[in-house]
Design a protein around this motif. Structure first.
Motif, PDB file in Angstrom:
ATOM      1  N   GLN A  23     -44.759  51.675 -73.496  1.00 35.16           N
ATOM      2  CA  GLN A  23     -44.784  53.130 -73.491  1.00 35.16           C
ATOM      3  C   GLN A  23     -43.655  53.617 -72.599  1.00 35.16           C
ATOM      4  OE1 GLN A  23     -48.559  54.554 -72.244  1.00 35.16           O
ATOM      5  NE2 GLN A  23     -48.005  56.682 -72.345  1.00 35.16           N
ATOM      6  N   ALA A  24     -42.925  54.622 -73.010  1.00 30.68           N
ATOM      7  CA  ALA A  24     -41.795  55.131 -72.237  1.00 30.68           C
ATOM      8  C   ALA A  24     -42.257  56.050 -71.130  1.00 30.68           C
ATOM      9  CB  ALA A  24     -40.835  55.877 -73.159  1.00 30.68           C
ATOM     10  N   GLY A  25     -41.390  56.248 -70.134  1.00 25.81           N
ATOM     11  CA  GLY A  25     -41.663  57.213 -69.079  1.00 25.81           C
ATOM     12  C   GLY A  25     -41.751  56.563 -67.725  1.00 25.81           C
ATOM     13  N   ALA A  68     -47.355  30.767 -65.191  1.00 23.57           N
ATOM     14  CA  ALA A  68     -48.264  31.512 -64.324  1.00 23.57           C
ATOM     15  C   ALA A  68     -47.708  32.920 -64.164  1.00 23.57           C
ATOM     16  CB  ALA A  68     -48.374  30.834 -62.962  1.00 23.57           C
ATOM     17  N   VAL A  69     -48.587  33.925 -64.108  1.00 23.89           N
ATOM     18  CA  VAL A  69     -48.108  35.277 -63.838  1.00 23.89           C
ATOM     19  C   VAL A  69     -47.776  35.379 -62.351  1.00 23.89           C
ATOM     20  CG1 VAL A  69     -49.258  36.436 -65.763  1.00 23.89           C
ATOM     21  CG2 VAL A  69     -50.440  36.242 -63.587  1.00 23.89           C
ATOM     22  N   ARG A  70     -46.706  36.118 -62.069  1.00 17.46           N
ATOM     23  CA  ARG A  70     -46.301  36.365 -60.687  1.00 17.46           C
ATOM     24  C   ARG A  70     -47.049  37.588 -60.185  1.00 17.46           C
ATOM     25  NH1 ARG A  70     -40.612  36.283 -63.254  1.00 17.46           N
ATOM     26  NH2 ARG A  70     -41.528  38.214 -63.969  1.00 17.46           N
ATOM     27  N   THR A  71     -47.499  37.519 -58.948  1.00 16.80           N
ATOM     28  CA  THR A  71     -48.118  38.702 -58.356  1.00 16.80           C
ATOM     29  C   THR A  71     -47.064  39.780 -58.228  1.00 16.80           C
ATOM     30  OG1 THR A  71     -49.725  37.374 -57.133  1.00 16.80           O
ATOM     31  CG2 THR A  71     -49.321  39.608 -56.327  1.00 16.80           C
ATOM     32  N   ASN A  72     -47.364  40.940 -58.782  1.00 18.17           N
ATOM     33  CA  ASN A  72     -46.458  42.080 -58.753  1.00 18.17           C
ATOM     34  C   ASN A  72     -47.124  43.177 -57.930  1.00 18.17           C
ATOM     35  OD1 ASN A  72     -45.663  44.848 -59.986  1.00 18.17           O
ATOM     36  ND2 ASN A  72     -43.963  43.460 -60.475  1.00 18.17           N
ATOM     37  N   THR A  73     -46.462  43.634 -56.878  1.00 15.09           N
ATOM     38  CA  THR A  73     -47.095  44.600 -55.971  1.00 15.09           C
ATOM     39  C   THR A  73     -47.444  45.912 -56.671  1.00 15.09           C
ATOM     40  OG1 THR A  73     -44.924  45.327 -55.165  1.00 15.09           O
ATOM     41  CG2 THR A  73     -46.052  43.635 -53.881  1.00 15.09           C
ATOM     42  N   ALA A  74     -46.648  46.329 -57.637  1.00 18.47           N
ATOM     43  CA  ALA A  74     -46.971  47.568 -58.359  1.00 18.47           C
ATOM     44  C   ALA A  74     -48.241  47.385 -59.181  1.00 18.47           C
ATOM     45  CB  ALA A  74     -45.806  47.989 -59.247  1.00 18.47           C
ATOM     46  N   ILE A 106     -49.705  52.217 -64.496  1.00 20.63           N
ATOM     47  CA  ILE A 106     -48.820  51.174 -63.961  1.00 20.63           C
ATOM     48  C   ILE A 106     -47.439  51.736 -63.650  1.00 20.63           C
ATOM     49  CG2 ILE A 106     -50.155  49.270 -64.944  1.00 20.63           C
ATOM     50  CD1 ILE A 106     -48.036  48.942 -67.112  1.00 20.63           C
ATOM     51  N   VAL A 107     -46.972  52.697 -64.450  1.00 24.80           N
ATOM     52  CA  VAL A 107     -45.697  53.354 -64.154  1.00 24.80           C
ATOM     53  C   VAL A 107     -45.817  54.139 -62.848  1.00 24.80           C
ATOM     54  CG1 VAL A 107     -44.101  55.179 -64.905  1.00 24.80           C
ATOM     55  CG2 VAL A 107     -44.850  53.409 -66.521  1.00 24.80           C
ATOM     56  N   ASN A 108     -46.898  54.895 -62.690  1.00 28.86           N
ATOM     57  CA  ASN A 108     -47.117  55.661 -61.460  1.00 28.86           C
ATOM     58  C   ASN A 108     -47.149  54.756 -60.238  1.00 28.86           C
ATOM     59  OD1 ASN A 108     -47.252  57.983 -62.985  1.00 28.86           O
ATOM     60  ND2 ASN A 108     -49.471  58.217 -62.797  1.00 28.86           N
ATOM     61  N   ALA A 109     -47.607  53.524 -60.402  1.00 26.16           N
ATOM     62  CA  ALA A 109     -47.671  52.565 -59.302  1.00 26.16           C
ATOM     63  C   ALA A 109     -46.322  51.883 -59.058  1.00 26.16           C
ATOM     64  CB  ALA A 109     -48.749  51.517 -59.577  1.00 26.16           C
ATOM     65  N   GLY A 110     -45.350  52.108 -59.948  1.00 31.53           N
ATOM     66  CA  GLY A 110     -44.019  51.543 -59.743  1.00 31.53           C
ATOM     67  C   GLY A 110     -43.636  50.417 -60.684  1.00 31.53           C
ATOM     68  N   TYR A 111     -44.449  50.131 -61.690  1.00 28.48           N
ATOM     69  CA  TYR A 111     -44.121  49.074 -62.661  1.00 28.48           C
ATOM     70  C   TYR A 111     -43.364  49.734 -63.818  1.00 28.48           C
ATOM     71  CZ  TYR A 111     -44.721  44.694 -65.230  1.00 28.48           C
ATOM     72  OH  TYR A 111     -44.510  43.506 -65.887  1.00 28.48           O
ATOM     73  N   LEU A 112     -42.044  49.736 -63.703  1.00 31.93           N
ATOM     74  CA  LEU A 112     -41.192  50.490 -64.611  1.00 31.93           C
ATOM     75  C   LEU A 112     -40.623  49.604 -65.719  1.00 31.93           C
ATOM     76  CD1 LEU A 112     -39.258  52.444 -61.842  1.00 31.93           C
ATOM     77  CD2 LEU A 112     -41.410  53.067 -62.981  1.00 31.93           C
ATOM     78  N   ARG A 172     -45.401  42.843 -68.657  1.00 34.32           N
ATOM     79  CA  ARG A 172     -44.073  42.252 -68.816  1.00 34.32           C
ATOM     80  C   ARG A 172     -43.100  43.412 -68.834  1.00 34.32           C
ATOM     81  NH1 ARG A 172     -42.075  37.392 -72.172  1.00 34.32           N
ATOM     82  NH2 ARG A 172     -39.839  37.654 -71.987  1.00 34.32           N
ATOM     83  N   HIS A 173     -42.015  43.266 -68.091  1.00 31.90           N
ATOM     84  CA  HIS A 173     -40.987  44.305 -68.109  1.00 31.90           C
ATOM     85  C   HIS A 173     -39.641  43.696 -68.445  1.00 31.90           C
ATOM     86  CE1 HIS A 173     -39.697  42.884 -64.253  1.00 31.90           C
ATOM     87  NE2 HIS A 173     -40.658  43.444 -63.583  1.00 31.90           N
TER      88      HIS A 173
END
Length: 174
Positions: A23-25, A68-74, A106-112, A172-173
């Motif tokens: 989703q964009a934004g 393994a998934v990496r821990t992402n702070t966002a 997730i975008v609001n938390a910083g996962y862009l 995933r980004h």
């Protein structure tokens, strides 16, 4: 957007999974802090519960050939904030009243610039192993855990009345 949602009630325990396309934004992130309360049932802090649950998820992923998934702070911020909202509302849901969608959270938390996102939630399962077992024995939850496309993850746990409320956000980004 219509997220795929699956709900399951097992012996007083609730778990739900969803997955979303990109989703964009973008907006600015939040500065949520971790919860450190403990549960009488597990004697784990929220952070310890989160770490153990993500370790179980990653053990499964590597066993089936995924990274393994990496821990992402966002994603951790997003998961913790959503879990706190569920507890405050007393409602296990991927979207608590007045709350944005998973993609916006997730975008609001910083996962862009994300291209895929998924979420598993649970309530009432007293240990990380129990939450993991519930998820891995449910097709929708298992699909999120075993989606090799996800590269990042974050878990948020809040204890209320001695019972954990849990959110696992995956993404995933670019």
């Amino acid at each position: 957007m219509h997220p795929r949602t699956r709900g399951l009630a097992l012996a007083g325990l609730m778990i739900i999974a969803c997955a979303l396309p990109a989703q964009a934004g973008a907006t600015t992130g939040s500065t949520d802090s971790p919860t450190t309360s403990t549960s009488a049932r597990t004697a784990l802090t929220s952070t310890e519960f989160e770490t153990r649950l993500l370790s179980l998820v990653n053990a499964r992923r590597t066993r089936i050939g995924c990274r393994a998934v990496r821990t992402n702070t966002a994603l951790v911020r997003s998961a913790r904030a959503h879990t706190r909202r569920m507890v405050a509302a007393g409602n296990l849901s991927h979207r608590v009243a007045g709350e944005p969608s998973l993609g916006r959270r997730i975008v609001n938390a910083g996962y862009l610039n994300w291209t895929a996102a998924g979420e598993n939630i649970a309530w009432g399962a007293g240990t990380p192993q129990y939450v993991y077992n519930l998820w891995i024995n449910s097709s929708g939850h298992r699909a999120n855990i075993q989606n090799c496309g996800f590269r990042d993850g974050g878990v948020g746990v809040v204890f209320a009345n001695g019972r954990p409320w849990v959110t696992l956000d995956l993404g995933r980004h670019r």
